[in-house]
Design a protein around this motif. Structure first.
Motif, PDB file in Angstrom:
ATOM      1  N   GLU A 106      -9.920  32.599 -16.470  1.00 16.18           N
ATOM      2  CA  GLU A 106     -11.150  32.065 -15.880  1.00 16.18           C
ATOM      3  C   GLU A 106     -10.918  31.684 -14.414  1.00 16.18           C
ATOM      4  O   GLU A 106     -11.768  31.935 -13.554  1.00 16.18           O
ATOM      5  CB  GLU A 106     -11.629  30.853 -16.676  1.00 16.18           C
ATOM      6  N   ILE A 107      -9.787  31.082 -14.118  1.00 16.54           N
ATOM      7  CA  ILE A 107      -9.469  30.731 -12.735  1.00 16.54           C
ATOM      8  C   ILE A 107      -9.339  31.999 -11.890  1.00 16.54           C
ATOM      9  O   ILE A 107      -9.814  32.054 -10.751  1.00 16.54           O
ATOM     10  CB  ILE A 107      -8.176  29.889 -12.669  1.00 16.54           C
TER      11      ILE A 107
ATOM     12  N   GLY B  60     -21.688  29.980  -1.877  1.00 17.12           N
ATOM     13  CA  GLY B  60     -21.065  30.569  -3.051  1.00 17.12           C
ATOM     14  C   GLY B  60     -19.559  30.380  -3.061  1.00 17.12           C
ATOM     15  O   GLY B  60     -18.951  30.107  -4.099  1.00 17.12           O
ATOM     16  N   TYR B  61     -18.944  30.519  -1.884  1.00 17.64           N
ATOM     17  CA  TYR B  61     -17.500  30.341  -1.758  1.00 17.64           C
ATOM     18  C   TYR B  61     -17.089  28.929  -2.178  1.00 17.64           C
ATOM     19  O   TYR B  61     -16.163  28.744  -2.974  1.00 17.64           O
ATOM     20  CB  TYR B  61     -17.071  30.592  -0.312  1.00 17.64           C
ATOM     21  N   PHE B  62     -17.782  27.939  -1.642  1.00 18.73           N
ATOM     22  CA  PHE B  62     -17.390  26.558  -1.901  1.00 18.73           C
ATOM     23  C   PHE B  62     -17.605  26.183  -3.363  1.00 18.73           C
ATOM     24  O   PHE B  62     -16.827  25.426  -3.940  1.00 18.73           O
ATOM     25  CB  PHE B  62     -18.178  25.621  -0.986  1.00 18.73           C
ATOM     26  N   HIS B  63     -18.675  26.712  -3.964  1.00 15.67           N
ATOM     27  CA  HIS B  63     -18.943  26.446  -5.379  1.00 15.67           C
ATOM     28  C   HIS B  63     -17.764  26.929  -6.229  1.00 15.67           C
ATOM     29  O   HIS B  63     -17.254  26.183  -7.082  1.00 15.67           O
ATOM     30  CB  HIS B  63     -20.227  27.153  -5.805  1.00 15.67           C
ATOM     31  N   CYS B  64     -17.304  28.149  -6.009  1.00 13.92           N
ATOM     32  CA  CYS B  64     -16.168  28.690  -6.758  1.00 13.92           C
ATOM     33  C   CYS B  64     -14.885  27.928  -6.435  1.00 13.92           C
ATOM     34  O   CYS B  64     -14.067  27.648  -7.322  1.00 13.92           O
ATOM     35  CB  CYS B  64     -15.980  30.174  -6.446  1.00 13.92           C
TER      36      CYS B  64
ATOM     37  N   HIS C  21     -10.676  23.197 -12.432  1.00 12.65           N
ATOM     38  CA  HIS C  21     -10.058  23.831 -13.599  1.00 12.65           C
ATOM     39  C   HIS C  21      -8.547  23.608 -13.626  1.00 12.65           C
ATOM     40  O   HIS C  21      -7.955  23.481 -14.711  1.00 12.65           O
ATOM     41  CB  HIS C  21     -10.352  25.334 -13.599  1.00 12.65           C
ATOM     42  N   ILE C  22      -7.917  23.589 -12.462  1.00  8.26           N
ATOM     43  CA  ILE C  22      -6.480  23.314 -12.421  1.00  8.26           C
ATOM     44  C   ILE C  22      -6.206  21.898 -12.919  1.00  8.26           C
ATOM     45  O   ILE C  22      -5.286  21.668 -13.719  1.00  8.26           O
ATOM     46  CB  ILE C  22      -5.926  23.510 -10.994  1.00  8.26           C
ATOM     47  N   VAL C  23      -7.026  20.945 -12.468  1.00  7.31           N
ATOM     48  CA  VAL C  23      -6.871  19.561 -12.927  1.00  7.31           C
ATOM     49  C   VAL C  23      -7.114  19.467 -14.433  1.00  7.31           C
ATOM     50  O   VAL C  23      -6.351  18.809 -15.159  1.00  7.31           O
ATOM     51  CB  VAL C  23      -7.841  18.624 -12.172  1.00  7.31           C
TER      52      VAL C  23
END
Length: 255
Positions: free
Chosen positions: A133-134, A152-156, A163-165
């Motif tokens: 997913e990452i 869009g870039y910042f959202h991802c 997700h890493i956290v």
């Protein structure tokens, strides 16, 4: 703070509010949906620099912009205040929280440490599905970068860090991270516009390293990359802060 953002080039559709005649269960669902929609759009609107640092939140204008009444807007502002993005003013609405250079330095120091720890733990505990997913988000972020789509870039980008956290599987770390992340979300966005360096391209290269280290489950390397990533973001954020402060010009003087 002046930044190009998605709101300047898109049409906002009003968010439908729950009808009083809606059945009870559906009404609750509609209210939750409305709250989430308004919260997300208001957060993006502020993060993307549409309101100056320290400026009052123009509630009436935002109600017209989003097509809602003041009640859901004010509920969203309460959440953003808990995240550290705005300050609530007693009987006077709310304003965008303004951070000083020393505030930014302290916050980025803490966030760098938290993300470094998260990276090390994630390499020990992340599943293949979580990594996939990452990786998917990374490719979506790169596509947005190529299109120069900062929204869009910042959202991802933010989803990848979150997700890493989450993959670290440490509730204390997650709670601490959440308490600080909102406070610097706005400046993490604006740092990509620093004029002294191409921070956006630099950040994209750093994310290639983040993904590679995570793929290899190299906790030590990922920890170091994430800490350096936050330090570089801090430098760019401070540069942007200096650039965005207009020099003082005394009134009444000849041009």
């Amino acid at each position: 703070m002046s930044m190009t953002n998605a709101y300047q080039n898109s049409v906002l559709t009003p968010v439908p509010e729950a009808d009083e005649g809606t059945p009870l269960g559906q009404g609750k669902s509609a209210a939750v949906s409305l709250h989430g929609e308004i919260l997300s759009r208001l957060r993006d609107f502020i993060v993307e620099g549409n309101i100056e640092d320290g400026a009052r939140i123009p509630e009436r204008r935002l109600c017209d912009l989003f097509g809602v009444s003041r009640t859901p807007l004010r509920e969203a502002l309460k959440v953003l205040a808990s995240e550290g993005l705005v300050d609530l003013l007693p009987n006077r609405g709310a304003r965008v929280r303004q951070l000083s250079a020393s505030d930014l330095t302290e916050l980025f120091d803490v966030m760098g440490g938290l993300e470094a720890l998260a990276g090390r733990l994630a390499c020990e505990k992340i599943t293949d599905a979580e990594f996939a997913e990452i990786e998917r988000l990374h490719h979506e972020m790169y596509s947005a970068y190529l299109k120069r789509d900062m929204h869009g870039y910042f959202h991802c980008n933010q989803l990848i860090h979150q997700h890493i956290v989450t993959s670290a599987r440490n509730s204390a770390l997650s709670a601490t991270y959440a308490s600080f992340a909102g406070q610097i979300r706005r400046v993490r966005y604006s740092a990509n516009f620093a004029s002294k360096r191409d921070r956006w391209a630099e950040a994209m290269r750093e994310h290639e390293g983040i993904l590679d280290a995570l793929r290899r489950r190299d906790g030590r390397e990922l920890s170091e990359i994430l800490f350096r990533h936050l330090r570089n973001k801090e430098t760019a954020a401070l540069d942007f802060l200096k650039d965005s402060v207009a020099p003082y010009e005394p009134t009444g003087t000849a041009p």
